[in-house]
Design an enzyme around this catalytic site. Structure first.
Site, PDB file in Angstrom:
ATOM      1  N   GLY A  12      23.984  -4.734 -15.142  1.00 52.16           N
ATOM      2  CA  GLY A  12      24.968  -5.614 -14.505  1.00 52.16           C
ATOM      3  C   GLY A  12      25.012  -5.357 -13.011  1.00 52.16           C
ATOM      4  O   GLY A  12      25.094  -4.203 -12.580  1.00 52.16           O
ATOM      5  N   GLY A  13      24.931  -6.429 -12.237  1.00 49.95           N
ATOM      6  CA  GLY A  13      24.877  -6.292 -10.781  1.00 49.95           C
ATOM      7  C   GLY A  13      26.103  -6.850 -10.093  1.00 49.95           C
ATOM      8  O   GLY A  13      26.040  -7.311  -8.963  1.00 49.95           O
ATOM      9  N   GLY A  14      27.239  -6.812 -10.757  1.00 53.85           N
ATOM     10  CA  GLY A  14      28.480  -7.244 -10.124  1.00 53.85           C
ATOM     11  C   GLY A  14      29.082  -6.111  -9.320  1.00 53.85           C
ATOM     12  O   GLY A  14      28.410  -5.129  -8.986  1.00 53.85           O
ATOM     13  N   PHE A 117      51.882  -9.673  -4.309  1.00 54.46           N
ATOM     14  CA  PHE A 117      51.196 -10.193  -5.493  1.00 54.46           C
ATOM     15  C   PHE A 117      52.101 -10.030  -6.701  1.00 54.46           C
ATOM     16  O   PHE A 117      53.060  -9.259  -6.665  1.00 54.46           O
ATOM     17  CB  PHE A 117      49.870  -9.445  -5.716  1.00 54.46           C
ATOM     18  CG  PHE A 117      48.681 -10.360  -5.776  1.00 54.46           C
ATOM     19  CD1 PHE A 117      48.259 -11.039  -4.661  1.00 54.46           C
ATOM     20  CD2 PHE A 117      47.982 -10.545  -6.969  1.00 54.46           C
ATOM     21  CE1 PHE A 117      47.161 -11.891  -4.710  1.00 54.46           C
ATOM     22  CE2 PHE A 117      46.891 -11.394  -7.032  1.00 54.46           C
ATOM     23  CZ  PHE A 117      46.473 -12.069  -5.899  1.00 54.46           C
ATOM     24  N   GLN A 231      44.045 -11.827 -21.087  1.00 61.45           N
ATOM     25  CA  GLN A 231      44.991 -12.354 -20.107  1.00 61.45           C
ATOM     26  C   GLN A 231      44.776 -13.836 -19.826  1.00 61.45           C
ATOM     27  O   GLN A 231      43.668 -14.270 -19.537  1.00 61.45           O
ATOM     28  CB  GLN A 231      44.849 -11.590 -18.789  1.00 61.45           C
ATOM     29  CG  GLN A 231      45.790 -12.088 -17.711  1.00 61.45           C
ATOM     30  CD  GLN A 231      45.856 -11.141 -16.533  1.00 61.45           C
ATOM     31  OE1 GLN A 231      44.961 -11.096 -15.709  1.00 61.45           O
ATOM     32  NE2 GLN A 231      46.906 -10.349 -16.473  1.00 61.45           N
ATOM     33  N   HIS A 233      45.683 -16.529 -17.160  1.00 64.95           N
ATOM     34  CA  HIS A 233      46.193 -16.687 -15.795  1.00 64.95           C
ATOM     35  C   HIS A 233      47.049 -17.940 -15.795  1.00 64.95           C
ATOM     36  O   HIS A 233      46.617 -18.974 -16.308  1.00 64.95           O
ATOM     37  CB  HIS A 233      45.031 -16.813 -14.815  1.00 64.95           C
ATOM     38  CG  HIS A 233      45.428 -16.627 -13.389  1.00 64.95           C
ATOM     39  ND1 HIS A 233      46.188 -17.540 -12.711  1.00 64.95           N
ATOM     40  CD2 HIS A 233      45.192 -15.622 -12.516  1.00 64.95           C
ATOM     41  CE1 HIS A 233      46.396 -17.096 -11.474  1.00 64.95           C
ATOM     42  NE2 HIS A 233      45.799 -15.946 -11.332  1.00 64.95           N
ATOM     43  N   LEU A 243      40.170 -21.222 -11.201  1.00 68.73           N
ATOM     44  CA  LEU A 243      41.324 -20.396 -10.851  1.00 68.73           C
ATOM     45  C   LEU A 243      41.947 -20.824  -9.530  1.00 68.73           C
ATOM     46  O   LEU A 243      41.259 -21.028  -8.536  1.00 68.73           O
ATOM     47  CB  LEU A 243      40.840 -18.940 -10.732  1.00 68.73           C
ATOM     48  CG  LEU A 243      41.816 -17.935 -10.148  1.00 68.73           C
ATOM     49  CD1 LEU A 243      42.927 -17.656 -11.135  1.00 68.73           C
ATOM     50  CD2 LEU A 243      41.100 -16.651  -9.785  1.00 68.73           C
ATOM     51  N   GLU A 246      46.686 -16.286  -7.512  1.00 69.79           N
ATOM     52  CA  GLU A 246      48.071 -15.826  -7.475  1.00 69.79           C
ATOM     53  C   GLU A 246      48.572 -15.698  -6.034  1.00 69.79           C
ATOM     54  O   GLU A 246      49.773 -15.724  -5.772  1.00 69.79           O
ATOM     55  CB  GLU A 246      48.116 -14.457  -8.153  1.00 69.79           C
ATOM     56  CG  GLU A 246      49.468 -13.948  -8.497  1.00 69.79           C
ATOM     57  CD  GLU A 246      49.365 -12.848  -9.557  1.00 69.79           C
ATOM     58  OE1 GLU A 246      48.782 -13.117 -10.624  1.00 69.79           O
ATOM     59  OE2 GLU A 246      49.847 -11.749  -9.316  1.00 69.79           O
ATOM     60  N   ARG A 286      51.550 -11.978 -15.033  1.00 63.17           N
ATOM     61  CA  ARG A 286      50.835 -13.153 -15.537  1.00 63.17           C
ATOM     62  C   ARG A 286      51.156 -13.477 -16.996  1.00 63.17           C
ATOM     63  O   ARG A 286      51.243 -14.647 -17.366  1.00 63.17           O
ATOM     64  CB  ARG A 286      49.333 -12.926 -15.390  1.00 63.17           C
ATOM     65  CG  ARG A 286      48.910 -12.941 -13.940  1.00 63.17           C
ATOM     66  CD  ARG A 286      47.465 -12.550 -13.781  1.00 63.17           C
ATOM     67  NE  ARG A 286      47.087 -12.642 -12.371  1.00 63.17           N
ATOM     68  CZ  ARG A 286      45.924 -12.232 -11.893  1.00 63.17           C
ATOM     69  NH1 ARG A 286      45.028 -11.683 -12.702  1.00 63.17           N
ATOM     70  NH2 ARG A 286      45.638 -12.350 -10.621  1.00 63.17           N
ATOM     71  N   HIS A 354      41.517 -15.594 -18.492  1.00 66.08           N
ATOM     72  CA  HIS A 354      41.096 -15.080 -17.198  1.00 66.08           C
ATOM     73  C   HIS A 354      40.450 -13.701 -17.271  1.00 66.08           C
ATOM     74  O   HIS A 354      39.499 -13.418 -16.562  1.00 66.08           O
ATOM     75  CB  HIS A 354      42.323 -15.031 -16.286  1.00 66.08           C
ATOM     76  CG  HIS A 354      42.032 -14.606 -14.890  1.00 66.08           C
ATOM     77  ND1 HIS A 354      41.095 -15.229 -14.106  1.00 66.08           N
ATOM     78  CD2 HIS A 354      42.553 -13.608 -14.116  1.00 66.08           C
ATOM     79  CE1 HIS A 354      41.053 -14.652 -12.916  1.00 66.08           C
ATOM     80  NE2 HIS A 354      41.913 -13.655 -12.899  1.00 66.08           N
ATOM     81  N   ARG A 389      47.124  -6.895 -17.268  1.00 66.63           N
ATOM     82  CA  ARG A 389      46.690  -6.395 -15.965  1.00 66.63           C
ATOM     83  C   ARG A 389      47.478  -7.069 -14.854  1.00 66.63           C
ATOM     84  O   ARG A 389      47.738  -8.264 -14.923  1.00 66.63           O
ATOM     85  CB  ARG A 389      45.204  -6.678 -15.760  1.00 66.63           C
ATOM     86  CG  ARG A 389      44.680  -6.287 -14.406  1.00 66.63           C
ATOM     87  CD  ARG A 389      43.196  -6.508 -14.278  1.00 66.63           C
ATOM     88  NE  ARG A 389      42.807  -7.905 -14.274  1.00 66.63           N
ATOM     89  CZ  ARG A 389      42.893  -8.705 -13.204  1.00 66.63           C
ATOM     90  NH1 ARG A 389      43.395  -8.255 -12.065  1.00 66.63           N
ATOM     91  NH2 ARG A 389      42.510  -9.963 -13.281  1.00 66.63           N
ATOM     92  N   ASN A 393      44.613  -5.701  -9.278  1.00 66.96           N
ATOM     93  CA  ASN A 393      44.170  -4.375  -9.707  1.00 66.96           C
ATOM     94  C   ASN A 393      42.708  -4.351 -10.161  1.00 66.96           C
ATOM     95  O   ASN A 393      42.100  -3.289 -10.200  1.00 66.96           O
ATOM     96  CB  ASN A 393      45.051  -3.843 -10.849  1.00 66.96           C
ATOM     97  CG  ASN A 393      46.220  -2.989 -10.324  1.00 66.96           C
ATOM     98  OD1 ASN A 393      46.274  -2.671  -9.132  1.00 66.96           O
ATOM     99  ND2 ASN A 393      47.130  -2.633 -11.196  1.00 66.96           N
TER     100      ASN A 393
END
Lengths: 581, 247, 116, 156
Positions: A12-14, A117, A231, A233, A243, A246, A286, A354, A389, A393
């Protein structure tokens, strides 16, 4: 079969994967790091994060305040030792990113700016306008290019992990461009594949968010933790599910129903004020906001559109100047995808899947129960997010725990055996045979993989959404069993080796089915309502039975088994979640 | 409004026939559909072999760039509607070798990006314990625009020079080099000059200007390149009159 | 040296581009269209000759000619190079285009300094 | 490591690049297809055609410069020569041609001035001067200089 060797393999390259890779490269430049990603790293879904990343730096803020907001936001299901580590390391990680060039928005004096937030008592969200994830990802990617020890396998899709006798030795991947199957052998492996929002049809998540890493781990016998917590959103664009951050509410946006009424005041979220009030109304967490939407829908106070029921997000009073300066992407998205201008018009929004709070069970260093296997980011459950969450965060989480997992993987790489056992290689050969031999062989027309996916998504949306109950969850469970059986009858139109995206999607749907199974079984087992998991048949939180994580693992018979693991409490005793006071 | 619309899709199957062909598909027409939605419909319901890239479908990941009726666009952000009554021709981005169907090979860009050193270069790094590098909003404004590049490759596809001279570093990579050159925290301009001042750096550009027109994020790579040319030229002529200075 | 070539010629190209953009349309309009048509004043030989004899006129025109020739040469070089895809002939095209510009500049200097 | 792990770059200059004409398909080396840029590529899009026309304004610029020098030479040859020259210039065919040349020059001027804000980024007291102001200033300079030329050469 071709094999490629690395000391550390990052899948994974995120954001989390790149942060982990850099951590390895910095800790020991002699170790080689391979980053295998099914898309070019800058395409990863981190890129879509908008609002910001939390870290307490303002003088009036404190680590304890950040920890408390996080823990209460998570409905006391967070491991508090993990949260303490998280809030403590957050500021340094965020500063490091600044040093690597991330264009954080600034105050006039040149210092980092912060914004309020949801669920946060103080302004502690760092932001880069409303493209925070984009800037964060590109900063990490561009910085990672600096390190000669990091090599990228871009557009290599990992099929499964190579695990033998409780140790991970690497993974098997398909190089998409050629269809070649390669064994990626490594001394330690870090899973950073993100979440699996695509088990649902209506999600902010990119097409690539198919829970691959969760499924690899699950199939390798690693338990998945807290998978029932998904979650929603509260503000996604209808039809596309895009999205709307927020931060719109952090800057002072209002949520109004059909009558233009700020309905959140009816859901124990405080009283309306003209400006944003922290931990109140639109700045509630949320889960509560998404649940309030369902309440409005049931009262018939939502707006009916061609894309279903919506409420309105009103940011007109913020003015064009502020919107262009701090929320330019929101304006761009609304114009392009909804054909409205939020400076002058109301934004139609509805809750949308989300984020997955749950994931691969890890300790504070991202280590899983399988030796040599680590996980960080959305794929992992450390757990700092508990049952819900808090916004902003997650970007911080991927930095903090990406770095920790990377550092820990370095130590592991030093202790690991020099060459993998033959059993691991046999496993790799089996996978190659399965794919080239079975899946890519022309066959009589069976079902399409898209059909399976669509039915799975519909079932999850109907039965494992914002509100759940036993009957629906049982239906979903049975549906998933049926779909798993039907997967055997799926055939591919595409038997080519070159960039076979249908094969890729087949493997993704296989992963999604595993993730969906974990979600539904964990949800069935949790007979209480907590955070994002709301059971109509068990509407109360039940700390006596369920102040505990769900661990789901696949038994030797192939059926999921759920057990409970107590939550770690350090300093904050479970209490009622209070917002708007 | 029509019920359906036809798409003529570029198909290249490296394992099948040699030359690419255009294949026509008829898909339902919907007002809110983008070109990408139509492709997904084909893939899910008509022909699973159609290959293309997509991910975020909100115009920020940069995966889904293709040529639609001759123009390079992000297909997730391009409605079907303006192309009615069709047919709509969908091809891969120009300038890149085609791996298959609508998928181009982007390795060349990744290598070039690395060559321009797109990271903060400093002689001395400040420890994080000493806090952030101060940067005023005005200082950020100097490079902000160039930092918005999503690497979608539309600028390369629009650039005839890149297609003619594949060695050209190209619009996005140069814009990203400038993104760091103009960052008040960076001291690496001299190192990047090594690459940018080559003939295949900024000097291949003849300012067609299309890169900036097609850019979905208003990055203005053409501007970045011309600015660099002006600065490099001024530096050069200055070095002629000031002995001891190297260009 | 290779490094120096691009900024040098680009400098001349852009200097010439700016100067010709600002000056040539008006100069050409007056000298090639309105003067022969007799639309405005100063059509007589004497006035023109006086002006042409002024050293500033000659110096200015020499500068314009020098930059304009190199501007045109540079542009035309790229037109041939990219427009007709004559990459393999780049060396030859460069020598011819810049060479012509250089020769014309010398001739212009000779004309403006010696003849006029 | 890297070269081993990566697929060939697909650049034609790369010796590992599989040619489209290569009839053999090897199991793990797909053949990339590279579209050839047609020789008349600048007819493919209107923007490219405009670009090539802009580039071809080098020829009017060249012509006009030679013309001005030619006029200087004629002036040095005395009044008769000048008179012949003026006669010659008044020929309708030549006037038409010169009108065309002038159009080319104007195209050069307009395209050149419009692009100035791309190359010039000016800041005054920390604030960036907007593009329209830079373009505007250049057009102002053009009009001013043109006016001055008119005044000197044709204004009396």
């Amino acid at each position: 079969m071709e094999t490629v060797h690395h000391d550390v393999l990052v899948i994974g390259g995120g954001g989390a994967g790149l942060r982990a890779a850099i951590a390895v490269a910095e800790a020991d430049p002699r170790l080689t790091v391979g980053v295998a990603s099914k898309v070019y790293p800058m395409r990863s879904h981190t890129v879509s994060a908008e609002g910001g990343a939390a870290a307490a730096i303002r003088p009036e803020d404190s680590l304890d305040e950040h920890a408390y907001d996080t823990i209460s936001g998570g409905d006391w299901l967070c491991d508090q030792d993990a949260v303490e580590v998280f809030v403590q390391e957050a500021p340094e990680e965020m500063l490091r990113l600044e040093h690597w060039g991330c264009p954080w928005s600034r105050n006039p004096d040149g210092r980092i700016a912060t914004r309020p937030f949801g669920g946060m008592k103080l302004e502690r969200t760092w932001y880069a306008a409303d493209k925070t994830g984009f800037h964060l990802l590109h900063t990490l990617y561009q910085t990672s290019l600096r390190f000669p020890s990091i090599s990228f396998h871009d557009e290599w899709f990992v099929v499964d992990l190579l695990v033998d006798e409780g140790r991970c030795h690497g993974a098997v991947a398909i190089e998409l461009a050629s269809g070649k199957i390669v064994a990626l052998i490594a001394r330690s492996v870090v899973l950073c594949t993100g979440g699996g929002g695509r088990v649902y049809p209506f999600t902010t998540n990119a097409n690539i968010k198919t829970g691959d890493g969760m499924a690899f781990a699950y199939r390798a016998g690693v338990p998945l933790k807290d998978m029932e917590f998904v979650q929603y959103h509260p503000t996604g664009l209808p039809f596309t599910g895009i999205l709307i951050t927020e931060a719109t509410r952090g800057e002072g946006g209002w949520l109004v129903n059909k009558g233009g009424y700020r309905y959140l005041q009816d859901y124990d979220l405080g009283t309306p004020e003209p400006g944003p009030v922290k931990r109140s109304m639109e700045l509630g967490p949320r889960d509560r906001l998404s649940q309030a939407f369902v309440g409005e829908e049931e009262k018939g106070r939502t707006v009916t559109t061609q894309w279903g029921e919506v409420v309105h997000l009103d940011i007109r009073h913020l003015g064009e100047k502020l919107i262009d300066e701090r929320l330019p992407f929101v304006r761009e998205l609304c114009r392009k995808y909804q054909k409205i201008d939020p400076v002058r018009e109301l934004i139609p929004v509805r809750p949308v899947v989300h984020y997955m709070m749950g994931g691969v069970h890890t300790d504070l260093d991202g280590a899983t129960p399988v030796a040599g296997l680590f996980a960080a980011g959305e794929v992992a459950c450390v757990s700092i997010n508990g049952a819900n969450r808090l916004g902003s965060n997650s970007l911080t989480e991927l930095l903090v725990f990406g770095a920790r997992a990377g550092k820990r993987a370095v130590q592991e790489a030093e202790d690991a055996p020099d060459r993998p056992p033959d059993a691991a290689l046999t496993q790799a050969l089996d996978l190659e045979r399965q794919i080239h031999g079975n899946l890519l062989r022309p066959a009589e027309k069976g079902e399409r993989v898209a059909t399976i996916r669509d039915e799975m998504q519909a079932s999850l949306e109907a039965h494992a959404g914002i509100y759940r109950e036993e009957e629906g969850l049982t239906t979903a469970r049975d549906k998933l069993r049926e779909l798993r059986d039907r997967m055997a009858g799926v055939t591919l139109d595409d038997t080519s080796l070159t960039f076979n995206t249908e094969l890729l999607h087949y493997l993704e749907v296989r992963n999604l089915l595993d993730v969906a199974e974990a979600v539904v079984h964990s949800a069935l087992n949790r007979e209480e309502s907590r955070g994002s998991h709301q059971r109509r048949d068990f509407p109360e939180r039940d700390d006596d039975r369920f102040l505990a994580h769900s661990l789901v693992r696949r038994s030797s018979e192939g059926e999921p088994e759920v057990e409970l693991l107590p939550v770690t409490i350090t300093r904050w005793e479970p209490a009622e979640r209070v917002y708007g006071k | 409004m029509p019920d359906t619309v036809k798409l003529e899709v570029f198909r290249y199957r490296p394992e099948g026939e040699g030359a690419p062909v255009y294949e026509t598909f008829e898909v339902p027409y919907r007002d809110e559909w983008m070109v990408l939605d139509a492709l997904n419909h084909i893939k899910d319901h008509q022909d699973g072999t159609l290959s293309y890239r997509w991910a975020c479908r909100m115009g920020v990941c940069g995966s889904c760039g293709m040529t639609v009726n001759g123009e390079p666009v992000l297909t997730c952000a391009t409605y079907l509607e303006p192309f009615l009554p069709g047919p709509i021709r969908v091809e891969p981005l120009h300038g890149f070798p085609v791996i298959r169907d609508l998928v181009g090979d982007l390795e060349d860009f990744v290598e070039k990006l690395q060559r321009v050193k797109p990271w903060i270069i400093r002689e001395e790094e400040k420890p994080t314990s000493e806090g952030e590098y101060l940067q005023t909003p005005e200082e950020m404004d100097a490079y902000k625009r160039y930092s918005m590049c999503i690497n979608c490759m539309l600028c390369y596809a629009a650039c005839p020079i890149y297609e003619l001279e594949p060695g050209f570093i190209g619009p996005a990579a140069i814009a990203l080099a400038q993104r760091y050159n103009l960052d008040s925290r960076d001291e690496g301009a001299r190192e990047r000059h090594e690459v940018l001042a080559e003939h295949e750096g900024v000097w291949s550009c003849t300012f067609v200007g299309e890169c900036s027109i097609v850019c979905p994020k208003d990055v203005d790579p053409a501007g970045a390149i011309q600015r660099y040319k002006v600065d490099a030229t001024l530096d050069f002529f200055r070095s002629l009159v000031t002995p001891g200075r190297s260009p | 040296m290779r490094r120096a070539r691009d900024p040098f010629f680009w400098g001349l190209f852009s200097g010439g581009g700016m100067l010709t953009a600002l000056l040539l349309p008006a100069l050409f309009l007056v000298t090639a269209i309105t003067a022969p048509m007799g639309w405005f004043g100063m059509t007589g030989y004497e006035e023109w000759a006086t002006l042409a004899g002024h050293p500033l006129t000659r110096a200015g025109l020499l500068l314009v000619a020098f930059l304009a020739f190199f501007h045109a040469a540079h542009r035309f070089r790229y037109t041939l190079y990219d427009g007709l895809q004559l990459y393999h002939l780049d060396a030859l095209i460069s020598i011819v285009t810049y060479g012509v510009a250089a020769v014309l500049t010398v001739l212009a200097a000779a004309l403006l300094i010696l003849v006029v | 490591m890297k070269s081993q792990a990566r697929i060939p770059t697909g650049r034609i200059s790369d010796p590992g690049y599989p040619r489209a004409s290569n009839p053999e398909y090897t199991r793990h080396h797909p053949r990339w297809y590279r579209r050839r840029m047609p020789i008349f590529w600048w007819l493919r899009k209107l923007a490219y055609t405009k670009f090539i026309l802009r580039e071809l304004t080098s020829q009017p610029v060249m012509y006009v410069t030679l013309f001005l020098l030619g006029k200087m030479w004629v002036l040095s040859r005395g009044p008769e020569a000048y008179e012949t020259f003026i006669q010659w210039l008044s020929h309708p065919a030549l006037l038409a041609f010169h009108a065309l040349v002038l159009a080319g020059l104007l195209f050069h001027t307009v395209t050149w001035l419009n692009l100035t804000p791309k190359a010039l980024v000016l800041r005054v007291a920390g604030r960036k001067i907007p593009g329209w102001a830079i373009v505007g200033a250049h057009y102002g300079a053009w009009l001013g200089l043109s006016g001055a030329i008119f005044w000197i050469l044709a204004g009396r």
